[in-house]
Design a protein around this motif. Structure first.
Motif, PDB file in Angstrom:
ATOM      1  N   ASN A  21    -101.950 -34.674 -14.276  1.00 18.92           N
ATOM      2  CA  ASN A  21    -101.011 -33.651 -14.763  1.00 18.92           C
ATOM      3  C   ASN A  21    -101.002 -33.575 -16.291  1.00 18.92           C
ATOM      4  O   ASN A  21    -101.033 -32.484 -16.873  1.00 18.92           O
ATOM      5  N   TRP A  24    -104.258 -32.156 -17.682  1.00 19.60           N
ATOM      6  CA  TRP A  24    -104.308 -30.715 -17.390  1.00 19.60           C
ATOM      7  C   TRP A  24    -103.538 -29.940 -18.447  1.00 19.60           C
ATOM      8  O   TRP A  24    -103.991 -28.904 -18.938  1.00 19.60           O
ATOM      9  N   GLY A  35     -97.548 -30.042 -17.547  1.00 17.57           N
ATOM     10  CA  GLY A  35     -98.448 -30.394 -16.458  1.00 17.57           C
ATOM     11  C   GLY A  35     -97.718 -30.973 -15.272  1.00 17.57           C
ATOM     12  O   GLY A  35     -98.073 -30.714 -14.121  1.00 17.57           O
ATOM     13  N   HIS A  36     -96.676 -31.759 -15.529  1.00 21.19           N
ATOM     14  CA  HIS A  36     -95.905 -32.333 -14.425  1.00 21.19           C
ATOM     15  C   HIS A  36     -95.188 -31.239 -13.631  1.00 21.19           C
ATOM     16  O   HIS A  36     -95.084 -31.315 -12.407  1.00 21.19           O
ATOM     17  N   GLY A  39     -97.747 -29.688 -11.514  1.00 29.22           N
ATOM     18  CA  GLY A  39     -98.052 -30.581 -10.403  1.00 29.22           C
ATOM     19  C   GLY A  39     -97.015 -30.516  -9.306  1.00 29.22           C
ATOM     20  O   GLY A  39     -97.340 -30.583  -8.114  1.00 29.22           O
ATOM     21  N   ARG A  42     -97.641 -27.625  -7.150  1.00 30.86           N
ATOM     22  CA  ARG A  42     -98.795 -27.861  -6.272  1.00 30.86           C
ATOM     23  C   ARG A  42     -98.388 -28.662  -5.051  1.00 30.86           C
ATOM     24  O   ARG A  42     -98.920 -28.445  -3.955  1.00 30.86           O
ATOM     25  N   SER A 189    -108.345 -36.414 -10.283  1.00 28.90           N
ATOM     26  CA  SER A 189    -108.581 -36.552 -11.735  1.00 28.90           C
ATOM     27  C   SER A 189    -109.781 -37.393 -12.124  1.00 28.90           C
ATOM     28  O   SER A 189    -110.026 -37.632 -13.293  1.00 28.90           O
ATOM     29  N   TRP A 214    -104.749 -32.867 -10.552  1.00 26.08           N
ATOM     30  CA  TRP A 214    -103.783 -32.538  -9.508  1.00 26.08           C
ATOM     31  C   TRP A 214    -103.262 -31.096  -9.565  1.00 26.08           C
ATOM     32  O   TRP A 214    -103.182 -30.435  -8.524  1.00 26.08           O
ATOM     33  N   PRO A 215    -102.917 -30.537 -10.721  1.00 27.01           N
ATOM     34  CA  PRO A 215    -102.417 -29.156 -10.711  1.00 27.01           C
ATOM     35  C   PRO A 215    -103.439 -28.137 -10.214  1.00 27.01           C
ATOM     36  O   PRO A 215    -103.062 -27.006  -9.875  1.00 27.01           O
TER      37      PRO A 215
END
Length: 241
Positions: A21, A24, A35-36, A39, A42, A189, A214-215
């Protein structure tokens, strides 16, 4: 080919180490918390995809016992994200038949977050379409330490005989005692390590390490990984007949 040597049609329990995350977000010139949040969105897509692929149990690694080492601002942002996720998604999770459980040590989490976790578990306790387990302040070694301490207490109190302690007994004291062991563990990742995740439970799990952050791990990528699992032969220590 015997039952223990069969090629699995698909995993019933999938566990995910949701890595990437922060990277990204950095690649896009944004703060790590951006990014979190991506995520978290997602996660919703993957949970919704599970019934279509025959996945009954999904366990996700949201925050590890080691993640407290991150900056204070990132940790605070993550805790806020967890609270927001529970409040925002609770009704959808209930309506979509998702049962939510949390594993990990709650002692270090703030009272409001723990209360929301308890409420979500209770709210979704009758659901059975997908069992979503969120590992929050979780570490495999920490879990085993807490489990053995509870087991030792039972022995000391005379409610359990030391002679009767075996791996089945210990498993009853784990956070995951109501769940089947994972069939497949996915780490995104590009990192190829298990990072203290479900150490006991994943003894015979298949692992898939993929480069996707992950995203970007979408339904199509999930389907591809699950198809690869179906082509594997699982022997559980046996040999080909």
């Amino acid at each position: 080919m015997t039952a223990t040597q069969s090629t699995a049609p698909g995993p019933r329990h999938v566990a995910c180490i949701m890595d990437g995350n922060g990277r990204w977000a950095t690649q896009r010139g944004r703060p790590r918390l951006f990014g979190h949040h991506a995520g978290a969105r997602r996660v919703k897509e993957i949970v919704r995809a599970c019934p279509d692929f025959g996945v009954k149990y999904l366990t996700i690694f949201a925050f590890s016992t080691e993640n407290w080492k991150r900056t204070q601002s990132e940790v605070a942002g993550l805790m806020k994200l967890f609270r927001r996720y529970i409040q925002k998604e609770a009704r959808d999770l209930l309506a979509e038949g998702v049962r939510v459980r949390f594993i990990g040590d709650r002692i270090r989490l703030d009272d409001k977050l723990v209360r929301l976790m308890d409420e979500l578990e209770l709210l979704t306790s009758s659901n059975d379409k997908v069992h979503l387990t969120i590992a929050l302040n979780y570490g495999g070694r920490d879990e085993l330490g807490r489990a053995t301490k509870r087991l030792a207490h039972e022995v000391a109190a005379g409610r359990l005989s030391a002679a009767d302690v075996d791996e089945t007994t210990l498993a009853r004291f784990l956070d995951t005692h109501v769940l089947p062991d994972p069939d497949l563990v996915i780490r995104t990742s590009g990192e190829a390590r298990i990072s203290n995740f479900l150490l006991w439970q994943s003894a015979y799990a298949e692992y898939e390490f993929i480069d996707t952050l992950w995203p970007d791990f979408n339904r199509a990528e999930f389907a591809r990984v699950l198809a690869g699992y179906g082509a594997r032969e699982r022997r559980f220590g046996a040999i080909r007949a």
